[in-house]
Design a protein around this motif. Structure first.
Motif, PDB file in Angstrom:
ATOM      1  N   LEU A 105      24.329  39.988  37.226  1.00  0.00           N
ATOM      2  CA  LEU A 105      23.669  38.896  37.941  1.00  0.00           C
ATOM      3  C   LEU A 105      24.190  37.560  37.458  1.00  0.00           C
ATOM      4  CD1 LEU A 105      21.290  41.234  37.150  1.00  0.00           C
ATOM      5  CD2 LEU A 105      20.082  39.841  38.823  1.00  0.00           C
ATOM      6  N   ASN A 106      24.334  36.668  38.376  1.00  0.00           N
ATOM      7  CA  ASN A 106      24.774  35.318  38.041  1.00  0.00           C
ATOM      8  C   ASN A 106      23.759  34.326  38.568  1.00  0.00           C
ATOM      9  OD1 ASN A 106      27.643  35.504  36.941  1.00  0.00           O
ATOM     10  ND2 ASN A 106      27.730  36.807  38.748  1.00  0.00           N
ATOM     11  N   PHE A 107      23.452  33.359  37.736  1.00  0.00           N
ATOM     12  CA  PHE A 107      22.541  32.296  38.160  1.00  0.00           C
ATOM     13  C   PHE A 107      23.297  30.987  38.109  1.00  0.00           C
ATOM     14  CE2 PHE A 107      19.377  29.072  37.852  1.00  0.00           C
ATOM     15  CZ  PHE A 107      18.303  29.544  38.593  1.00  0.00           C
ATOM     16  N   SER A 114      29.978  27.470  38.046  1.00  0.00           N
ATOM     17  CA  SER A 114      31.022  28.133  38.828  1.00  0.00           C
ATOM     18  C   SER A 114      31.472  29.383  38.108  1.00  0.00           C
ATOM     19  CB  SER A 114      32.194  27.175  39.007  1.00  0.00           C
ATOM     20  OG  SER A 114      32.713  26.858  37.726  1.00  0.00           O
ATOM     21  N   LEU A 115      32.347  30.098  38.739  1.00  0.00           N
ATOM     22  CA  LEU A 115      32.927  31.279  38.119  1.00  0.00           C
ATOM     23  C   LEU A 115      34.412  31.247  38.438  1.00  0.00           C
ATOM     24  CD1 LEU A 115      32.716  34.022  36.739  1.00  0.00           C
ATOM     25  CD2 LEU A 115      31.860  34.987  38.859  1.00  0.00           C
ATOM     26  N   GLY A 116      35.233  31.289  37.381  1.00  0.00           N
ATOM     27  CA  GLY A 116      36.679  31.128  37.572  1.00  0.00           C
ATOM     28  C   GLY A 116      37.323  32.352  38.211  1.00  0.00           C
ATOM     29  N   ALA A 162      39.090  39.233  38.405  1.00  0.00           N
ATOM     30  CA  ALA A 162      38.873  40.449  39.186  1.00  0.00           C
ATOM     31  C   ALA A 162      37.834  41.250  38.435  1.00  0.00           C
ATOM     32  CB  ALA A 162      40.166  41.233  39.317  1.00  0.00           C
ATOM     33  N   ASP A 163      37.055  42.034  39.148  1.00  0.00           N
ATOM     34  CA  ASP A 163      36.073  42.891  38.472  1.00  0.00           C
ATOM     35  C   ASP A 163      36.801  44.165  38.046  1.00  0.00           C
ATOM     36  OD1 ASP A 163      34.524  40.877  39.434  1.00  0.00           O
ATOM     37  OD2 ASP A 163      33.223  42.138  40.651  1.00  0.00           O
ATOM     38  N   ASP A 164      37.726  43.973  37.137  1.00  0.00           N
ATOM     39  CA  ASP A 164      38.610  45.099  36.820  1.00  0.00           C
ATOM     40  C   ASP A 164      38.333  45.672  35.442  1.00  0.00           C
ATOM     41  OD1 ASP A 164      39.414  42.992  35.327  1.00  0.00           O
ATOM     42  OD2 ASP A 164      41.536  43.099  35.860  1.00  0.00           O
ATOM     43  N   THR A 180      30.815  28.942  48.295  1.00  0.00           N
ATOM     44  CA  THR A 180      32.066  29.460  48.844  1.00  0.00           C
ATOM     45  C   THR A 180      32.662  30.484  47.888  1.00  0.00           C
ATOM     46  OG1 THR A 180      32.451  27.399  49.973  1.00  0.00           O
ATOM     47  CG2 THR A 180      34.354  28.818  49.672  1.00  0.00           C
ATOM     48  N   PHE A 181      33.031  31.588  48.454  1.00  0.00           N
ATOM     49  CA  PHE A 181      33.669  32.657  47.702  1.00  0.00           C
ATOM     50  C   PHE A 181      35.145  32.607  48.069  1.00  0.00           C
ATOM     51  CE2 PHE A 181      35.212  37.033  47.618  1.00  0.00           C
ATOM     52  CZ  PHE A 181      34.751  37.507  46.400  1.00  0.00           C
ATOM     53  N   GLU A 182      35.995  32.545  47.047  1.00  0.00           N
ATOM     54  CA  GLU A 182      37.425  32.439  47.351  1.00  0.00           C
ATOM     55  C   GLU A 182      38.175  33.670  46.867  1.00  0.00           C
ATOM     56  OE1 GLU A 182      37.767  27.590  47.393  1.00  0.00           O
ATOM     57  OE2 GLU A 182      38.900  28.692  45.861  1.00  0.00           O
ATOM     58  N   GLN A 213      42.080  38.511  43.256  1.00  0.00           N
ATOM     59  CA  GLN A 213      41.155  37.832  42.366  1.00  0.00           C
ATOM     60  C   GLN A 213      40.187  37.033  43.215  1.00  0.00           C
ATOM     61  OE1 GLN A 213      43.343  35.378  39.697  1.00  0.00           O
ATOM     62  NE2 GLN A 213      44.232  37.117  38.589  1.00  0.00           N
ATOM     63  N   HIS A 214      39.036  36.784  42.652  1.00  0.00           N
ATOM     64  CA  HIS A 214      38.075  35.976  43.399  1.00  0.00           C
ATOM     65  C   HIS A 214      37.412  34.975  42.461  1.00  0.00           C
ATOM     66  CE1 HIS A 214      36.008  39.723  42.072  1.00  0.00           C
ATOM     67  NE2 HIS A 214      34.995  38.916  41.782  1.00  0.00           N
ATOM     68  N   ARG A 215      36.757  33.998  43.018  1.00  0.00           N
ATOM     69  CA  ARG A 215      36.058  33.020  42.205  1.00  0.00           C
ATOM     70  C   ARG A 215      35.001  32.310  43.057  1.00  0.00           C
ATOM     71  NH1 ARG A 215      39.550  27.389  41.544  1.00  0.00           N
ATOM     72  NH2 ARG A 215      39.709  26.942  43.770  1.00  0.00           N
ATOM     73  N   ILE A 216      34.109  31.635  42.340  1.00  0.00           N
ATOM     74  CA  ILE A 216      33.154  30.741  42.997  1.00  0.00           C
ATOM     75  C   ILE A 216      33.450  29.347  42.448  1.00  0.00           C
ATOM     76  CG2 ILE A 216      30.716  30.154  43.290  1.00  0.00           C
ATOM     77  CD1 ILE A 216      31.240  32.799  44.564  1.00  0.00           C
ATOM     78  N   PRO A 217      34.116  28.511  43.221  1.00  0.00           N
ATOM     79  CA  PRO A 217      34.484  27.188  42.686  1.00  0.00           C
ATOM     80  C   PRO A 217      33.283  26.240  42.627  1.00  0.00           C
ATOM     81  CG  PRO A 217      35.214  27.389  44.957  1.00  0.00           C
ATOM     82  CD  PRO A 217      34.600  28.701  44.594  1.00  0.00           C
TER      83      PRO A 217
END
Ligand code: AKG
Ligand code: FE2
Length: 871
Positions: free
Chosen positions: A761-763, A770-772, A775-777, A800-802, A837-841
């Protein structure tokens, strides 16, 4: 109308509240589906009428006959007038009036979800009702609506059109018509136009004859479905379309067109031959007067034969006769008329030839031959008569007259019985095919399954947030899209390199080992931007952002100081420590958010994991960023069919509304998206519940604007979550989370047995959190080595999810974006964690957001009770 909410929050009306005759072909009838109002879902595809199953947009047969599979579309006359000409279904929901009188809704009342690219779209269009013109199509089509490659493009063929047509045409031409127009063949064009006309159910406003409508009734571009004037002229531009008054007034089709259709003339396609003008009215009048004289002449002939001599003499006397005869000769009437006639015939023929309507020309030729024969016949008669006149013998004539009168007067028909009627006008154009009463019941099934493209159009992920209302047919398309092909899949064109399997095995073994011993810095590299790095970038923001930062101070109690965010102590929250700080984080005393528990940094950890890490010092370092992995033939990965990967979107109940926003078959990577899985109210409740029942932790070095994080596992699993040098203790799923997971899994087709066993979970307190790139690897999930599924639910502030590729090829370097709003479910499936890869800027929003990410643990840590051996 009758639905709830407005604008993009509008929900479809209850089925029973939908005026039946408004629903043709556009608003999907929820009849037969399940649920009501906003929660209504579409019917099973197989319950749809057969000829609609392939139609990639919603429809409704409520007004038509029959039900379910046997439903047929309504009669065109039962459709609202403004829709009758539309090639594209659209939606009158929320408009005013009913049935035939329905008007399109106000733009702001059209739920965005109904603005499918193929649906006629009044949104942002101008005008109302009959005058409405459509708005622009969305730039990117959802994946499921990509045009199958074998159907003509729906966008106007730009190169073929003159400039002003391009700028004027808002609506694409119907495919059939467009295909014909490129051939520049008037006959085909007309045929296509007729076909389009029949399909659309368009009927001229002035249905008497086929006269073009008066200018004030002129159909707007939208109403004629984007026809070219050439097509229109080919259909309506024949002489018999003129009213008698127009003929008398000397108006020809040509002049009429000039006067009233000047605008249309501009639109004329340059290379198409112009529709011919009908024979001019003056010619027509001459022809008529010739006929008139001709009639006189016929009478004269009778006179000559003595049948009506008395009549003639009685009228004009011998003098009159003489006078007339003289006049005729003087004026050389016959010659003049013949010359005129021939001239006109030639003109007329030229025009027909220009028209090149084969049947028409043939028809004309026949007529022309007849006419010529007729003329010759008359000429012959006249000559004979003239000859006989010279031998005029009144007595003989009298005798003959007696003879004739015994027989009775000769009827004109008898005299002319061998003579064909002179055509009074241009030969009739081929009759228009009559409009079919109903559309054919069985439409050929179009290729409904859009080819699973290599990837969604690059803009697809940046399509503005989809609406709360869902357009049900997308499901059918999305499902069809992801459906496995029936045929046995072909083997890859290039056989997989023989060494690949071995290497993959080695690589896996290596990574399995190495995964646990990753240096923090390496992890930073691998994961791309970590928060602290990102913060560095943040410093170089432009003025607007700097301003925003300044403005933010009173909002959140944050202060921008010395190049970083400080929390003003006045709001009771201690300043966050800097990444390198060794200070203990103070437990916040007064905060609107849950209590934070400090997460453990692995550097200080004494866990088996951390110890193991020390034990491996000296091992060769893993590459900073791995080279691109071996490929599977021409693709990156073995095909989805071969590995038998089923996507969650295929497993959900028919009512679940999945859209696949990323379909990268080559990388076997898929991103599923279900907008608004929960209502706003449900989301608010869930947000509070999740916030309350979670033990939030603060990553130790997450910078001044941290995310709070938490890690939950199923009962019986104690695996910690280790990523980027951070270790999170697990918390057993609380009751509320179990329930929530159940609700989510219902939409993902998961039976009770196979639910994810972990959730991170992220708050995000606000836009600064943000989250840089990452990958959930993690080894726990094995996402680098096998197909995995990740399900995420977003609550609260939309963010925004990138997404970016690890090893992009030409044209793939763009970062793709997806707006995740409250209640949206998103999935990452297949080999996505290996290739993306993904992030939340960061962004300038101030509301908090919670993200829940469920995953299946594939490899428990040895210390976990659920551990079952390494391999
Ligand atoms: O907040 C999000 O939507 C993304 C979360 C995420 O990527 C993660 O937890 O790994
Ligand atoms: Fe992630």
């Amino acid at each position: 109308m009758s639905g709830k909410g407005k604008g993009k929050d509008a929900a479809p009306p209850e089925p029973e509240n939908i005026p039946q005759d408004l629903q043709y072909a556009s608003v999907f009838s929820f009849k037969g589906g399940k649920g009501k109002g906003k929660d209504a879902f579409q019917q099973e595809q197989e319950d749809m009428p057969e000829d609609m199953q392939s139609v990639p947009f919603p429809y409704n047969f409520m007004k038509g006959k029959g039900k379910g599979k046997d439903a047929s579309p309504p009669e065109p006359d039962d459709m609202p007038e403004a829709m009758q000409s539309s090639q594209f279904p659209y939606n009158f929901m929320s408009g005013k009036g009913k049935g035939k009188d329905a008007a399109p809704p106000e733009p702001e009342n059209i739920p965005q979800g109904n603005s499918l690219p193929l649906a006629f779209n009044f949104m942002k269009g101008k005008g109302k009702g009959r005058e409405a013109v459509m708005g622009q199509f969305p730039k990117a089509l959802p994946v499921g609506l990509q045009q199958p490659s074998d159907t003509p493009s729906l966008s106007p063929a730009k190169s073929a059109e003159p400039q002003d047509l391009q700028t004027k045409t808002k609506m694409p031409e119907p495919p059939g018509l467009q295909a014909a127009s490129t051939t520049r063949e008037p006959n085909a064009l007309a045929k296509a136009a007729i076909a389009a006309l029949n399909r659309s159910g368009w009927r001229p406003l002035e249905s008497k004859g086929r006269r073009p409508p008066e200018p004030e009734n002129e159909p707007s571009q939208a109403r004629v479905g984007g026809w070219t004037p050439t097509a229109y002229n080919a259909l309506f531009g024949s002489a018999e379309d003129m009213s008698d008054e127009d003929v008398v007034a000397g108006k020809s089709w040509g002049t009429w067109k000039q006067e009233d259709w000047s605008d249309w003339r501009k639109w004329k396609e340059p290379s198409a031959p112009s529709a011919p003008s009908a024979p001019s009215a003056s010619w027509d009048q001459s022809w008529k007067s010739w006929d008139k004289r001709d009639g006189d002449w016929d009478k004269h002939k009778h006179t000559k034969q003595g049948v009506v001599k008395d009549w003639w003499d009685g009228d004009d006397g011998d003098d009159g006769w003489e006078k007339d005869q003289k006049n005729w000769k003087q004026n050389d009437w016959e010659d003049e008329q013949q010359i005129k006639h021939e001239q006109n015939q030639n003109e007329w023929k030229t025009e027909w030839n220009q028209w090149e309507w084969k049947d028409g020309r043939d028809g004309w030729e026949q007529q022309n031959v007849k006419k010529q024969e007729e003329w010759n016949w008359k000429q012959n008669e006249k000559e004979q008569w003239d000859e006989e006149e010279e031998d005029w013998d009144p007595d003989a004539c009298e005798d003959q007259g007696k003879l004739e009168s015994q027989k009775g007067p000769m009827l004109e028909e008898e005299v002319f019985e061998e003579m064909a009627d002179a055509p009074s006008s241009a030969p009739k154009a081929k009759a228009m095919p009559t409009k079919p009463k109903a559309l054919p019941k069985k439409r050929p099934i179009a290729p409904s399954i859009a080819p699973i493209g290599p990837i969604a159009p690059s803009g697809a992920l940046s399509v503005p947030r989809p609406p709360t209302i869902y357009v049900p047919s997308l499901l059918a398309t999305a499902k069809a899209m992801v459906a496995k092909p029936k045929a046995t899949p072909k083997p890859p064109t290039t056989p997989p390199p023989p060494h690949l399997k071995e290497e993959a095995k080695e690589q896996k073994a290596w990574d399995d080992e190495e995964e646990d011993f990753v240096e923090e810095e390496e992890e930073d590299q691998w994961n791309g931007w970590q928060d602290w790095k990102w913060n560095g970038e943040w410093d170089q923001d432009d003025q607007a952002q700097q301003d925003w930062k300044r403005r933010k101070i009173p909002d959140s109690g944050l202060r921008w100081q010395d190049g970083k965010w400080e929390r003003a102590s006045t709001n009771g929250v201690s300043p966050k420590k800097s990444p390198k700080s060794t200070e203990k984080t103070q437990k916040p005393q007064k905060t609107q958010y849950p209590q934070y528990v400090k997460a453990v940094s692995v550097k200080n950890s004494t866990s088996a994991w951390a110890r193991g890490r020390n034990a491996t010092r000296g091992r060769p370092k893993r590459q900073k960023f791995p080279d691109a992995p071996e490929r599977w033939g021409e693709d990156w990965e073995q095909s989805r069919q071969e590995v038998d990967l089923t996507l969650l979107g295929q497993m959900g109940p028919p009512t679940s509304r999945w859209e696949y926003r990323l379909v990268d078959e080559s990388r076997r990577s898929f991103l599923g998206y279900m907008p608004s899985a929960f209502s706003t109210k449900q989301c608010d409740t869930l947000f509070e519940q999740v916030k309350e029942c979670t033990q939030w932790q603060t990553p130790p070095d997450s910078g001044p604007a941290p995310r709070q994080v938490a890690w939950m596992t199923k009962k019986g699993c104690s695996c910690k979550y280790r990523y980027g040098g951070v270790e999170l203790e697990s918390q057993e799923f609380p009751q509320q989370m179990q329930e929530l997971l159940g609700r989510v899994m219902k939409l993902c087709g998961g039976g009770n047995a196979d639910w994810p066993d972990s959730c991170s979970l992220n708050f995000y307190e606000d836009g600064a959190a943000s989250l840089g790139w990452h990958a959930d690897d993690e080894a726990l999930f094995q996402g680098k080595f096998e197909d995995i599924r990740i399900i995420s639910l977003s609550l609260g502030q939309a963010r925004t999810f990138e997404l970016r590729r690890n090893w992009p090829q030409a044209g793939e370097t763009e970062v793709q974006k997806l707006r995740l709003s409250s209640g949206d479910i998103m999935t990452m499936e297949g080999m996505m964690q290996k290739h993306f890869q993904h992030r939340i800027p960061k962004e300038g929003c101030v509301e908090p957001r919670i993200n829940l990410t469920w995953r299946w643990i594939r490899k428990h840590y040895p210390e976990c009770p659920a551990f079952r051996g390494r391999r």
